[in-house]
Design an enzyme around this catalytic site. Structure first.
Site, short mmCIF file in Angstrom:
data_model
loop_
_atom_site.label_atom_id
_atom_site.label_comp_id
_atom_site.label_asym_id
_atom_site.label_seq_id
_atom_site.Cartn_x
_atom_site.Cartn_y
_atom_site.Cartn_z
N ASP A 168 0.84 -1.20 0.00
CA ASP A 168 0.00 0.00 0.00
C ASP A 168 0.88 1.25 0.00
OD1 ASP A 168 -2.32 1.49 0.01
OD2 ASP A 168 -2.63 1.35 2.17
MG LIG Z 1 -1.93 4.55 5.80
#
Ligand SMILES: [Mg+2]
Ligand SMILES: Nc1ncnc2c1ncn2[C@@H]1O[C@H](COP(=O)(O)OP(=O)(O)O)[C@@H](O)[C@H]1O
Length: 241
Positions: A168
């Site tokens: 991410d």
């Molecule tokens: Mg974050």
């Protein structure tokens, strides 16, 4: 690292930095608010609480699911062993990254709690990067200099040299402190990987994040300059040792 058994769970912690006697309670935001030691917060998927520990300021995060499934089962995960819990894995990954010289905050403690026999909930305490702002907040209001873009690229390359894939990697998960030092955060679900076919995926995702935040948050970002500087920094680090 020390390990303590609780009635329904396990805590792993760095006893040189986390010395609170009531180790079972330090993962509960209420514990800190009662002591008047909540010093801030940040909104991501849930709320990350900033608290003043006895030794160091810390960021406290409860693990939450995203997406549609997350609306039904907000914070429970299938239990397949203590060392496979999200908090333990993130704790160990941060330790590994620091040993490899990557600038990530120190992991201070992790707690996993069984819910019945099949599921668990988890929390983590990480050293707070004091005075840090994420890149989205920064690029909204101020200019980030060439050498800092370069340093961001270098830090990502160091993470890759350590064999860690950040699933991410986005502009919210890169922080700069008051001295413009670069910090990488949010290693939930990230992992060590082999080979050479995933690193570019991390960079592609980050580029998309900058492009998205141009419209969403109105950040200043230019692919021909800023992104080029970042990739120049990235390519100065040898990925294999
Ligand atoms: Mg974050
Ligand atoms: N160690 C830390 N030091 C300073 N700020 C932090 C730290 N950890 C998290 N934050 C802040 O909290 C926000 C959310 O934390 P993060 O770990 O990215 O969780 P998530 O995105 O899953 O909610 C970050 O974008 C950052 O602003």
């Amino acid at each position: 690292m020390q390990q303590i058994n609780l009635a329904d769970g396990l805590v792993w912690f760095d006893n040189t930095l986390l010395s609170e006697a009531d180790i079972g309670s330090v993962f509960e935001p209420e514990y800190w608010s009662k002591l008047n030691k909540v010093i801030g917060s940040a909104k991501g998927r849930g709320t990350t609480w900033f608290v003043q520990g006895e030794q160091v300021p810390m960021a406290l995060r409860h693990y939450r699911r995203g997406g549609l499934f997350g609306k039904l089962v907000k914070d429970q995960y299938l239990f397949i062993g203590w060392e496979r819990t999200r908090c333990y894995e993130e704790f160990m990954l941060l330790k590994h990254l620091r040993q490899c010289g990557v600038n990530v905050p120190r992991p201070l403690g992790a707690k996993a709690n069984k819910v019945g026999t099949l599921f668990y909930r988890a929390d983590i305490l990480i050293e707070l990067v004091s005075g840090a702002r994420d890149l989205v907040a920064l690029l909204k209001n101020s200019k980030v200099e060439h050498n800092v873009w370069y340093a961001i690229g270098e830090e990502i390359a160091k993470m890759h040299r350590a064999g860690v894939c950040h699933t991410d990697l986005n502009a919210h998960n890169i922080l700069l402190d008051g001295d413009n030092q670069v910090w990488l955060i949010d290693f939930d679900k990230c992992e060590k990987r082999e080979g050479k076919n995933w690193q570019q995926g991390n960079l592609d995702r980050l580029l998309r994040s900058f492009q998205k935040e141009k419209n969403k948050a109105g950040i200043t970002f230019n692919e021909e300059s800023h992104w080029r500087w970042l990739t120049e920094g990235y390519s100065t680090i040898q990925l294999t040792q």
